[in-house]
Design an enzyme around this catalytic site. Structure first.
Site, PDB file in Angstrom:
ATOM      1  N   ALA A 191       0.844  -1.194   0.000  1.00 11.53           N
ATOM      2  CA  ALA A 191       0.000   0.000   0.000  1.00 11.53           C
ATOM      3  C   ALA A 191       0.876   1.240   0.000  1.00 11.53           C
ATOM      4  CB  ALA A 191      -0.920   0.003   1.227  1.00 11.53           C
ATOM      5  N   ASP A 192       0.293   2.322  -0.461  1.00  6.44           N
ATOM      6  CA  ASP A 192       0.960   3.619  -0.396  1.00  6.44           C
ATOM      7  C   ASP A 192      -0.105   4.663  -0.110  1.00  6.44           C
ATOM      8  OD1 ASP A 192       3.453   5.232  -0.780  1.00  6.44           O
ATOM      9  OD2 ASP A 192       2.162   6.225  -2.246  1.00  6.44           O
TER      10      ASP A 192
END
Length: 190
Positions: free
Chosen positions: A66-67
């Protein structure tokens, strides 16, 4: 089938554990990019992290990455990444106070020769800060390393008037979206 979290973020680790998943956490080593669009930035970084870790694994593992970025609409260079130091925290809080911003997360799941990438966005309204509050918060160190320079689940909760959308997205991993994606790859809690 094992799950690998392509992150050493304490917030992501905690959220995924609370959701009941067993996993191994690994640093991706992917050099993050900042593009013109917050959605594209978060999605590109999530995909890059997932693919970087997946390329090092020999077996049946599923990789989750994830970012998260904070975006301030109407602000030149409105994408705010992670605060590097206390000065950066103060600067970011100065931009965010009294305004509504967006928290964008890209989530990527890789396994079995395929990669799925999705996006979540949450709106957050931060109140105007009283004199000295930004300095107080920056001095506590909590905002360093956080997108937008603050941690909603920590002391910065007192700065937020409202959120519209997924709270866990603002913390760093949109759990409802993540759980749906993991299910499609055959990964369930427990």
């Amino acid at each position: 089938m094992g799950l690998v979290l392509a992150s050493e973020s304490a917030r992501r680790v905690e959220l995924l554990r609370r959701a009941g998943y067993g996993f191994e956490a690994r640093r991706s080593g992917f050099p993050e990019v900042v593009l013109d669009d917050p959605r594209e930035t978060a999605v590109a970084n999530a995909r890059g992290k997932a693919e970087a870790v997946a390329s090092t694994l020999p077996g049946e593992e599923v990789v989750l990455a994830a970012d998260t970025v904070v975006y301030l609409p109407g602000e030149p260079g409105g994408i705010l990444g992670q605060a590097r130091d206390a000065g950066d925290v103060r600067r970011m809080l100065g931009l965010l106070e009294g305004r509504t911003h967006e928290v964008h997360s890209g989530v990527a799941v890789a396994g079995g020769g395929r990669v799925a990438v999705r996006h979540a966005v949450t709106e957050v309204r931060m109140r105007r800060l009283e004199p000295g509050e930004a300095e107080w918060y920056a001095a506590c160190g909590e905002g360093v390393g956080k997108a937008g320079g603050y941690a909603l689940q920590g002391r910065a909760a007192v700065f937020v008037e409202w959120i519209f959308g997924d709270y866990t997205n603002v913390v760093g991993l949109p759990l409802p979206l993540t759980i749906r994606m993991l299910r499609r790859f055959g990964v369930r809690p427990g």
